[in-house]
Each structure stands twice: as structure tokens, then as C-alpha cells.
Design an enzyme around this catalytic site. Sequence first.
Site, PDB file in Angstrom:
ATOM      1  CD  GLN A  95      -1.206  -0.001   3.742  1.00 48.87           C
ATOM      2  OE1 GLN A  95      -2.396  -0.223   3.563  1.00 48.87           O
ATOM      3  NE2 GLN A  95      -0.677   0.129   4.934  1.00 48.87           N
ATOM      4  CG  HIS A 141       8.934   0.114  21.283  1.00 46.59           C
ATOM      5  ND1 HIS A 141       9.517   0.231  22.527  1.00 46.59           N
ATOM      6  CD2 HIS A 141       9.924  -0.233  20.425  1.00 46.59           C
ATOM      7  CE1 HIS A 141      10.815  -0.028  22.400  1.00 46.59           C
ATOM      8  NE2 HIS A 141      11.085  -0.307  21.139  1.00 46.59           N
ATOM      9  CE1 TYR A 146      15.947  -0.765  20.870  1.00 51.16           C
ATOM     10  CE2 TYR A 146      14.186  -1.520  22.309  1.00 51.16           C
ATOM     11  CZ  TYR A 146      14.609  -0.946  21.127  1.00 51.16           C
ATOM     12  OH  TYR A 146      13.685  -0.551  20.190  1.00 51.16           O
ATOM     13  CG  ASP A 204       1.601 -38.030  21.137  1.00 52.48           C
ATOM     14  OD1 ASP A 204       1.213 -36.844  21.265  1.00 52.48           O
ATOM     15  OD2 ASP A 204       2.046 -38.699  22.075  1.00 52.48           O
TER      16      ASP A 204
HETATM   17  P1  FAD Z   1       5.894  -4.098   8.165  1.00 50.46           P
HETATM   18  O1  FAD Z   1       7.252  -3.619   7.975  1.00 50.46           O
HETATM   19  O2  FAD Z   1       4.963  -3.227   8.938  1.00 50.46           O
HETATM   20  O3  FAD Z   1       5.316  -4.399   6.757  1.00 50.46           O
HETATM   21  C1  FAD Z   1       3.951  -4.619   6.525  1.00 50.46           C
HETATM   22  C2  FAD Z   1       3.622  -3.965   5.231  1.00 50.46           C
HETATM   23  O4  FAD Z   1       2.299  -4.327   4.839  1.00 50.46           O
HETATM   24  C3  FAD Z   1       3.643  -2.453   5.335  1.00 50.46           C
HETATM   25  O5  FAD Z   1       4.606  -1.963   4.475  1.00 50.46           O
HETATM   26  C4  FAD Z   1       2.250  -2.045   4.974  1.00 50.46           C
HETATM   27  O6  FAD Z   1       2.201  -0.852   4.230  1.00 50.46           O
HETATM   28  C5  FAD Z   1       1.756  -3.221   4.162  1.00 50.46           C
HETATM   29  N1  FAD Z   1       0.308  -3.354   4.184  1.00 50.46           N
HETATM   30  C6  FAD Z   1      -0.496  -3.356   5.258  1.00 50.46           C
HETATM   31  N2  FAD Z   1      -1.777  -3.471   4.884  1.00 50.46           N
HETATM   32  C7  FAD Z   1      -1.787  -3.530   3.544  1.00 50.46           C
HETATM   33  C8  FAD Z   1      -2.816  -3.653   2.585  1.00 50.46           C
HETATM   34  N3  FAD Z   1      -4.111  -3.719   2.914  1.00 50.46           N
HETATM   35  N4  FAD Z   1      -2.465  -3.695   1.284  1.00 50.46           N
HETATM   36  C9  FAD Z   1      -1.166  -3.619   0.911  1.00 50.46           C
HETATM   37  N5  FAD Z   1      -0.154  -3.511   1.785  1.00 50.46           N
HETATM   38  C10 FAD Z   1      -0.458  -3.458   3.082  1.00 50.46           C
HETATM   39  N6  FAD Z   1      12.430  -5.647  15.665  1.00 50.46           N
HETATM   40  C11 FAD Z   1      13.628  -6.208  15.853  1.00 50.46           C
HETATM   41  O7  FAD Z   1      13.828  -7.351  15.498  1.00 50.46           O
HETATM   42  N7  FAD Z   1      14.647  -5.510  16.448  1.00 50.46           N
HETATM   43  C12 FAD Z   1      14.479  -4.249  16.858  1.00 50.46           C
HETATM   44  O8  FAD Z   1      15.395  -3.630  17.390  1.00 50.46           O
HETATM   45  C13 FAD Z   1      13.222  -3.641  16.691  1.00 50.46           C
HETATM   46  N8  FAD Z   1      13.023  -2.404  17.141  1.00 50.46           N
HETATM   47  C14 FAD Z   1      11.833  -1.799  16.910  1.00 50.46           C
HETATM   48  C15 FAD Z   1      11.675  -0.492  17.304  1.00 50.46           C
HETATM   49  C16 FAD Z   1      10.506   0.160  17.073  1.00 50.46           C
HETATM   50  C17 FAD Z   1      10.357   1.573  17.509  1.00 50.46           C
HETATM   51  C18 FAD Z   1       9.440  -0.532  16.443  1.00 50.46           C
HETATM   52  C19 FAD Z   1       8.163   0.151  16.183  1.00 50.46           C
HETATM   53  C20 FAD Z   1       9.601  -1.823  16.049  1.00 50.46           C
HETATM   54  C21 FAD Z   1      10.788  -2.493  16.287  1.00 50.46           C
HETATM   55  N9  FAD Z   1      10.980  -3.820  15.903  1.00 50.46           N
HETATM   56  C22 FAD Z   1      12.197  -4.383  16.069  1.00 50.46           C
HETATM   57  C23 FAD Z   1       9.896  -4.623  15.321  1.00 50.46           C
HETATM   58  C24 FAD Z   1      10.012  -4.703  13.813  1.00 50.46           C
HETATM   59  O9  FAD Z   1      10.177  -3.430  13.292  1.00 50.46           O
HETATM   60  C25 FAD Z   1       8.787  -5.337  13.201  1.00 50.46           C
HETATM   61  O10 FAD Z   1       8.406  -6.456  13.916  1.00 50.46           O
HETATM   62  C26 FAD Z   1       9.032  -5.745  11.748  1.00 50.46           C
HETATM   63  O11 FAD Z   1       9.572  -4.691  11.025  1.00 50.46           O
HETATM   64  C27 FAD Z   1       7.757  -6.207  11.085  1.00 50.46           C
HETATM   65  O12 FAD Z   1       7.994  -6.448   9.734  1.00 50.46           O
HETATM   66  P2  FAD Z   1       6.783  -6.784   8.758  1.00 50.46           P
HETATM   67  O13 FAD Z   1       7.316  -6.990   7.416  1.00 50.46           O
HETATM   68  O14 FAD Z   1       5.980  -7.867   9.354  1.00 50.46           O
HETATM   69  O15 FAD Z   1       5.826  -5.521   8.877  1.00 50.46           O
END
Ligand code: FAD
Length: 828
Positions: free
Chosen positions: A33, A222, A260, A552
Site C-alpha cells: 500500500q 513503542h 536497549y 500423537d
Molecule cells: P511491516 O514492515 O509493517 O510491513 C507490513 C507492510 O504491509 C507495510 O509496508 C504495509 O504498508 C503493508 N500493508 C499493510 N496493509 C496492507 C494492505 N491492505 N495492502 C497492501 N499492503 C499493506 N524488531 C527487531 O527485530 N529488532 C528491533 O530492534 C526492533 N526495534 C523496533 C523499534 C521500534 C520503535 C518498532 C516500532 C519496532 C521495532 N521492531 C524491532 C519490530 C520490527 O520493526 C517489526 O516487527 C518488523 O519490522 C515487522 O515487519 P513486517 O514486514 O511484518 O511488517
Amino acid sequence: TKRVVIIGAGIVGTNIADELLSRGWTDITVVEQGPLYMPGGSTSHAPGLVFQTTPSKTMTHFARYTVEKLQSIEKDGQNCFNQVGGLEVATTPARLEDLKRKHGYTSSWGIEARLVNAEECLKLYPHLNKDVVLGGLHIPSDGLALAARATQLLIERTRKAGVKYLESTPVTGIKQANGQVTGVTIPNGTIEADIVISCAGFWGVELGAMVGVSIPLLPLAHQYAKTTAVPSLVGRELNKQINGKNAELPILRHQDQDLYYREHGDQYGIGYYGHRPMPVKASSLGLTPKDVDEKNMPSRLEFTAEDFDPAWKETQRLLPMLQETEIADGFNGIFSFTPDGGPIVGQAPNLDGFWVAEAVWVTHSAGVARAVAEVLTTGRSQIDISECELSRFEEVQLSQSYIEETSSQNFVEIYDILHPSQPRESPRQLRTSPFYARQKELGAYFLELGGWERPFWYEANKELLNYLPPKWKPVERDAWSAQFYSPIVAVEAWKTRNAVAMFDMTSFHRFEVSGPGALDLLQRLSTADVNTKPGTITYALLLNDQGGIRSDIFISRLEENLFQIGANTATDLAYLAREARHQSKKDFVQVREITGSTCCIGLWGPRARDVINEITTDDFSNKGLPYFGVKRALISGIPVTAFRKSYVGELGWELQTTAEYGQRLWDTIFQAGKIHGLIAAGRAAFNALRLEKGYRIYGTDMNTEHNPYEAAVANGIRVSKWEDYVGKSALEHIPVKQKPSRRLRCLTVNDGRSMILGKEPVFYNGRAVGYVTSAAFGFTVRKPVAYAWLPGTLDQGASVDIEYFGRRIKATVTTEPLYDPDNKRLLA
Ligand code: FAD
């Protein structure tokens, strides 16, 4: 090949495209999106810390693969992982102790790590306040993921190989026909697909809702902040490096204060989990704009500085150098939390072809992606994903209020020291058996699982401690293993082995399989020949195509076309129900969950028959109901189904009735049993008794990574079964005469008293060679008993060490079962 649509081009979606492609699937479309250069989800702002080790072997191995993969994604001579190492520091004695336990996990799961004292912490991280830090755990292979860059490089390389990407294109609907996904709807049309994989991150709830699937995740904000430049770091060499490899110190965790840290060149990044949970509804964020940038993206909310105050104060205490800086920039970034902290992966129970991979951290992203690709292309992931399955949740766990409360709680507790038995405090009493009121009267201590209240022991049995024969007296436990435990358990084990006890078995999953196709279904899915006479119970395995154990089960043939299944998880139900749906198109069969509408008492012990004969005129002799037989009977007028089997290795029956008779059944047995010394006994005794008898618990002791020979559950396979069944041809390729390279083995602790709890590493000749799955004090054998995965070459008598909080405990590989190997008690 199959036509695949992936929703979401974050770190998860792009990795799945890549992993599918490398397994030969080419017809892949990724729909995003947001703009592809920066889609605006959680990945776009993730600071990318990768701490690999958790209590979960699965998650740790997902992380380890993610590290490997990020290191392999390269462009212009630079990969996507900065292996600076990870340092977790302790500032409290409790944390210092807990790091020892954590060090145990690292050895169990094969990650190199070292416990370091305060001085070494300072060497590794000179900016730490030496007055605050007590010690730490250093993991050299941890580091920083360059997640946004990896995503871009994955897009680039998969696109070159033919993956289509649609950007600024929201999926607005999922198309389906006859229980099968057929495509997705986008603003200017539809895309047809056989498989749709939702990798929508915290938007997953909205995507699930399009097909009526509850996705149990909660988007939470967060806090993450960057400091201004640290004066003493300005101008240092590392700033000149390209593409974000702008850190050289280990990533740092200060879990005692929910914090962290990482370096960003001469600035510091600070992440904080200590603030109040801030839930967000993804649908309220509106459409992702076409011009996303660092500061302006849907997953990034306004910084609430007041929530960050404690973090900032504590940071300046831990890292005094930062007193010379200020917060330059902060934000409240959104990502997903779940009721049990695990990711959500797998196929929707009620819709074929709709898959999800959500609530996944960057840390586990490539590992999860590989698992999904493997399951789709081969039917099995090399790393077990049972604990990540979307279908693992019970119905009650999918309500909005449950998801919100438990996921928020997981946010609060994310860095807490949690005992493996520690129950959630709320919500509780979601599911109680009909015996609940009586159990409370007996002072039951309840622990929760799947929403069920399960008694672990009964305070009412406490006074019997005074009557315990000396050789049954409980040994003293260390403070950790004494938590969520009571010496009363010894009484309950003693009574079960020497008199009789009743156990509440209600929370065990029970399904009914019925209809003209029932036998066909179970013959096709299970390893046993269940074309038996009605009235027979059969132990069987469910395998995957590669011969890995997916569960199982006990299959009881009640009537020609009616079977009852004793199963392990909600995932079993989803699997059987899906297969039944497919088969029913030509050969009708129905799978129905009856767990909650029925209840069950395990009446076990050498005097069980004396008790039952007081309250029934039905024949419960060996002739009337032989071992592994099942029949309907009346107990004081209450209709029951009696299953002649026992998880604790004693004579007795599981007596099942429908919910409305439950309390009367309990009262009847309890009254009749009194003169025979009957007591109510709980799960803690149960677990000890079953270990002595060598009974495995699926999920804990074995999973899809193991075959039946390694796990020593080949008694569930009927070798002469001629019908084809899932996993049969894979099994036929396993050389059974050869010793497996690893085996689930029984260990006893030499000193007879040192407790272990599970997941501890096992050392042989000083080298970590395996890990404990379950452990308990074996009251009958007067020693702690453990089961462990060990190299096949280790035979009985081998002497090993188990590491428990940094201490080595001597144990011996022992023949099993320890108790009643000839089943004399069971067959009595
Ligand atoms: P996303 O990157 O959110 O991707 C999902 C995608 O789906 C988005 O681009 C969105 O636009 C798209 N989408 C949604 N709905 C639709 C739709 N209807 N149609 C088309 N596209 C759509 N993780 C770590 O491992 N280490 C860290 O240090 C860490 N620090 C973090 C710090 C912060 C502040 C935050 C917020 C998160 C952190 N995380 C960290 C977590 C990590 O960022 C996420 O868990 C991870 O990026 C998720 O990846 P994803 O691909 O599942 O989701």
C-alpha cells in the site's frame, strides 16, 4: 507453479518472496500500500537490534538464520548485518542470576555466549557506569540488522528474477470460493491467486477481518529516541562508513529498566518498553501517503516525551557520557504484540490458501520466511513452527478483549524475569471444568493454559505430609524450582502409586470424528491401523509428509462410524477439520470438538478398581474392559464413557461424561473413594508420574523436527498397515536398524536432589551436546528425572552434566521407562 500474492513489502513479505523464489516458485506478486522505496510499515523505522537468544529454540533458530541471511544479502561490497555482538547487562542480583539461566539457553540452542563480570562488561562497553553494572552476558554473533536496506535489496533481486511488485496499492478485499482463496481485490481490479500470504505487519487484523479470520495481535506504540551527537564521539572514523554500518559497540540491553541501546554514528539510539501500553488501531491510521519519509509514515506516531522521562534519567545513570547530550528526536513507533508473545504464522483454519506471517520481528524475519516457504513447497519446515501457528489459539483467546489485555501485558512484561511456570494473573477463570467448585473447596492451586484453570495440587492434601513414609518425603528445592510448586505434590504422587487418586483431565483436547468417511480419514492421516473392533483404543501418530511428528493422539473407536480422538492442541483440530472438509466432497466425515461440552476424570492407582466397584454394576474387570479398551457404562446412574488407559502408569480409567453430570460424577467418585484412601491430585504430580513412565508430551518433548524413531514413539506405527497414510513413504526411507543420530533419552540426576526444569543444556565430555525437554522429581525413583535430546551415540550409563544457573549437575543416561517397564501395574 502456484500463483502467489504477498500482501506487504516489509522485511517479512520480501523475505517470503525471496525464499519462495529460491525454491522454484516464480508466479509471485507483492502488493504494497505504500511506496516501495519506503513502505512505511514497522520495518521502515526499525533500529534493527538482533538479540538472538530466547527461551524458545524455534525463535532462536529463526534469529540465527536471519543473521546468516542478512550477512549473505550484499551490494557494493556491503552486506546487511553489522555483527557488533550483543551485551545484556545486569544491575540487580536477580538479573545476574537470570543471565546464567539465559546462558544455559544459548548453549542449548547452539549459540556461542559468555557470562562476563562487571570488569569485562566495561571492557566490552567502556561507556557503562561501573557503579551500576554487576555483570553481563555477551553474545558475539548478535548485532544490527540493516532492515530497510535488506528489504530494498530483496526487492531488487526478486524483481530481477520475475517477482512483480505493485506499490501504493492497498489490498481492499480477499476473494474466495468454496473455502479456497482465489485472489485479492485492489482499487483498480483483482489479482487472481491460489495462495495469498498476508505479511501486513500490524495491519494484519484488518486483512484477517476481510475473510473473517481473527488475527490475535495488538498494534502497540513503542518509544524510540535518538540523542544529539555525543561530543567525545564526534568525528570518529566510523562515521565515514557507508550505508548505516554506523556502530561498533555491541548492542546493549538493560532489561532491569526496560531499555536497549545502539549507536547511530556519534548519536545514541534508545528503545524503551517501560512506558504504559499504547494500543493503536491500524484502520485509524488512514491511507499510506505516496510520499513517505523518515519522519512521516503511518507506523510512526508523535513522541510523547513525558512517557520517556524515566528512560532518559536511567539512561544517563547507566551511560554517564550521555549526560552531555539531549534527546534530538523521538517517536512512538508501532509494531505487533500477541497474547503469548509468539509470531502468527500459518494457514487460516477456515480458508484454504490464506496464509499469514505477522507479528514477526526483524530478528526472526528470514527464519519465519524460510519456514513459510518450506511448508508451502514441501509440507514441512526444518524448524518446528507449532508454537507460531495461527491455529494454536483457542476460541476464547481470539476475542478482542482477550487479545488486548494479554498482548498489552506482554508488552509490560517483555523484559521481566519470568519463571517458566508463571501464570498470567488476568484474564483468569475463562474456562473451568464442572469440578471447579469442588476443586476450590479442596484448596486447588490453579495454573492456566489455553484459558483453562488446571489444578496443580490441592492444599487439602497438606496434612497427609505428616503421614508420608520416609522414602517419599520431598527433597528440598532451590528457590527458583520451588516457585509455583509445593511439597504436597509428593503426597499426591505417593497416593497415586499406593492407593488411588482422581485427576481432572477435562482440559485435554477431545474431538469426535464421525460419519461414513471417519475410518478413511483416520486411516489416511494416522500411522496406526484403526480399522479395529469398536471398543478399542489405539495410540497413533500424525506425521507430516517428511515423517516428522505433527502430533500423537489416542483414537478410540466407539462405534463403526464414530471415533473419539484424544489430541494435543487446537492446531490438531484445525488439521483434522481441514482434511475432513476436503474429504467430505466425496466421502463424508465430520470433526467436532467436544472438549468443553464434556469433562473427564482420570481415576488411577492400585485401588482404583475397589473404588469403581462401589459405584457401578458394570464390569470393570480385565475381561469386561481390558487395557486399551473403551466402553459406555453407568456410574451411579451417570452415563460415562470409560477409557482403560492411564497417563500416570497405574490401573484405572478415564471416565468421561457430559458437562451437566460432571459435578455429580466427581462427588460420587470422591465419596466412594474415601474408604480406599482416594484423594484429588493435580498436574504437578501427574507430570512427575508420566515422566517416570516415559510418556512424552507433544510440543514439549517432541515436535515436527523429530521422527518417531528418534523420539522413541514408534509404538504408534503399525508396520503392517497396508493403506497409504501421510508420512508413510518418508518413514519407509528411514533406516530403522541404524541408531538415529539423535535420540530423546531419559536421564536421572545422580545426587538425587538437584532440580532442573526443562530447556537446560546437556554436556558430554565438556561439550554441549543436547538439551532437556521436560523434568520433574520422580518420587517413585527418588531422583529428579529428565528427558533430553542427545546424540544417538550416547548410550545408557553415559555420564553427562546438566547446566542449571551456571552450575553443572551430574546425570546419567538411563534405560526407560523407569517405572513398571513390563506394564504390570497398567494391566493389573
Ligand atoms: P511491516 O514492515 O509493517 O510491513 C507490513 C507492510 O504491509 C507495510 O509496508 C504495509 O504498508 C503493508 N500493508 C499493510 N496493509 C496492507 C494492505 N491492505 N495492502 C497492501 N499492503 C499493506 N524488531 C527487531 O527485530 N529488532 C528491533 O530492534 C526492533 N526495534 C523496533 C523499534 C521500534 C520503535 C518498532 C516500532 C519496532 C521495532 N521492531 C524491532 C519490530 C520490527 O520493526 C517489526 O516487527 C518488523 O519490522 C515487522 O515487519 P513486517 O514486514 O511484518 O511488517
